[in-house]
Design an enzyme around this catalytic site. Sequence first.
Site, PDB file in Angstrom:
ATOM      1  CG  ASP A   1       2.964  -8.671  -5.731  1.00 29.55           C
ATOM      2  OD1 ASP A   1       3.422  -8.810  -5.304  1.00 29.55           O
ATOM      3  OD2 ASP A   1       3.337  -9.482  -6.117  1.00 29.55           O
TER       4      ASP A   1
ATOM      5  CG  HIS B   1       4.471   0.773 -10.278  1.00 34.81           C
ATOM      6  ND1 HIS B   1       5.895   0.957  -9.223  1.00 34.81           N
ATOM      7  CD2 HIS B   1       4.469  -0.759  -9.796  1.00 34.81           C
ATOM      8  CE1 HIS B   1       6.182  -0.172  -8.739  1.00 34.81           C
ATOM      9  NE2 HIS B   1       5.830  -0.955  -8.784  1.00 34.81           N
TER      10      HIS B   1
ATOM     11  CG  HIS C   1       4.888 -13.821  -5.082  1.00 42.76           C
ATOM     12  ND1 HIS C   1       6.173 -14.431  -5.524  1.00 42.76           N
ATOM     13  CD2 HIS C   1       5.161 -12.497  -5.227  1.00 42.76           C
ATOM     14  CE1 HIS C   1       7.336 -12.848  -5.259  1.00 42.76           C
ATOM     15  NE2 HIS C   1       6.535 -12.025  -4.774  1.00 42.76           N
TER      16      HIS C   1
ATOM     17  CG  HIS D   1      10.198 -12.070  -4.274  1.00 42.15           C
ATOM     18  ND1 HIS D   1       9.461 -10.224  -4.527  1.00 42.15           N
ATOM     19  CD2 HIS D   1      11.322 -12.201  -5.048  1.00 42.15           C
ATOM     20  CE1 HIS D   1       9.483 -10.839  -5.872  1.00 42.15           C
ATOM     21  NE2 HIS D   1      10.807 -11.671  -5.841  1.00 42.15           N
TER      22      HIS D   1
ATOM     23  CG  ASN E   1       8.637  -3.405  -1.077  1.00 39.03           C
ATOM     24  OD1 ASN E   1       7.773  -3.440  -0.258  1.00 39.03           O
ATOM     25  ND2 ASN E   1       8.800  -3.516  -1.785  1.00 39.03           N
TER      26      ASN E   1
ATOM     27  CG  PHE F   1      -2.577  -0.573   0.884  1.00 39.45           C
ATOM     28  CD1 PHE F   1      -2.269  -1.718  -0.130  1.00 39.45           C
ATOM     29  CD2 PHE F   1      -3.173  -0.923   2.208  1.00 39.45           C
ATOM     30  CE1 PHE F   1      -3.246  -2.086  -0.219  1.00 39.45           C
ATOM     31  CE2 PHE F   1      -4.140  -1.863   2.322  1.00 39.45           C
ATOM     32  CZ  PHE F   1      -4.362  -2.209   0.337  1.00 39.45           C
ATOM     33  NE  ARG F   2       3.669   0.266  -4.887  1.00 40.08           N
ATOM     34  CZ  ARG F   2       4.249  -0.478  -4.630  1.00 40.08           C
ATOM     35  NH1 ARG F   2       5.293  -0.984  -3.985  1.00 40.08           N
ATOM     36  NH2 ARG F   2       4.462  -1.474  -5.895  1.00 40.08           N
TER      37      ARG F   2
END
Length: 445
Positions: free
Chosen positions: A305, A309, A234, A181, A96, A65-66
């Site tokens: 996932d 962007h 994933h 990941h 991240n 969710f940035r």
Amino acid sequence: MPDTYDLIIRGGEVANHAGRGLADVGIREGRIARIGDLSKASAGQDVDAAGLTVLPGVIDTQVHFREPGLEWKEDLETGSRAAALGGVVAVFEMPNTNPNTTDPATLEDKLARARDRMWTDHAFYIGGTHGNAAFLGELERLPGCCGVKVFMGASTGDLLIADDDGVREVLRNVNRRATFHSEDEYRLAERRDLARPGDWTSHTDVRDAESAILSTRRLVRLAREVGRRIHVLHVSTAEEITFLADHKDVATVEVTPQHLTLDGDEAYVRLKGYAQMNPPIRNAPHIAGLWHGIAQGVVDVLGSDHAPHTIEEKSKPYPASPSGMPGVQTLVPVMLTHVANGRLSLERFIDLTSAGAQRIFNIAGKGRIAEGYDADLTLVDLKAKRVIRHADMASRCGWTPFDGFEATGWPMMTIVRGRVVMSDGELIGAAHGQPVRFQETLEFA
């Protein structure tokens, strides 16, 4: 005196671990109080669910969710808004961001930002690094933490532990299931020159299937060596499914709707940068392998996932275009379409979107429709036919790789701890999401 409830869901088909059948669901103080015939009971609020199917609330255990630091792409409010509109009741958000979520202060900052802004319940991953590995056993026990996340291959952001010693050190210091990941950074580095400028079909050359299986073999070997549980995010290759089937005692497995649905042989040509994610969208043999993993029980959970962007960013020529696509709002309709087409049973969908998440992460009080559990419910119309459109996406990025996808099956209502937060495409009331609790970190008075 008739029974009274805060909320009764009346006349829907309830589908859960006990099977499917018409029933009412009575809710008190945010929890399921009774399932059955409540025709003589009263409630402060009634929901007519006739013609709808009442599912355990969908849990999405992988979203980006940035926030903080990348809010032009998404933030906790807009991301959770998309989740609620998509029938999702709880999300686990990735570390991240900027700054990375790697210590108590950055975790507490996210929890504070989420308060009264997130529409869904939520938890946050702590990012594993070389610098904090020794402290992960303490960090993973903090309230609101769903566990430790490690990037073995570089993706969006600068969290990375590529070496065996680093991964081994993380595993030695955690007690909960650690999440990975899994792409081999050394092989990715060797293959970066294979990127053809402006040609997204070369993404699978750079990040080939061997990059994934090589990393996953290393990861399982290290998990066995140290004696720890792992969760592989994933998974994108048929080879990984075959390999992981022999290691289910230590490894749980996630797949995404986009890896199950989009075919790289046409998606990169049609969608260009909008089809770019890590690990890549692959072709039909790998898609078949993932579906085989679902049919055979190798796959434990679905995650979107969700990694948005902006359109401007995605319009850059490859490889300057960033990897990642939104997905939290479309997970339910895309996968219910697979149910409608006979590729997936509704019971398996439930297992992959609620019960599986509860098992993997030991979520407290969520993941099923049963007395005493949180009243988290996703009400769907299994026959509704609607087209997914860019314009209907609540994510700040404003697009979806599934634009034009004709869905059969649609989320009609999202209920979080007995509170209706979405009804027929409209958000209701105010955002009151709470941190998810976990059995391994509960504190008892």
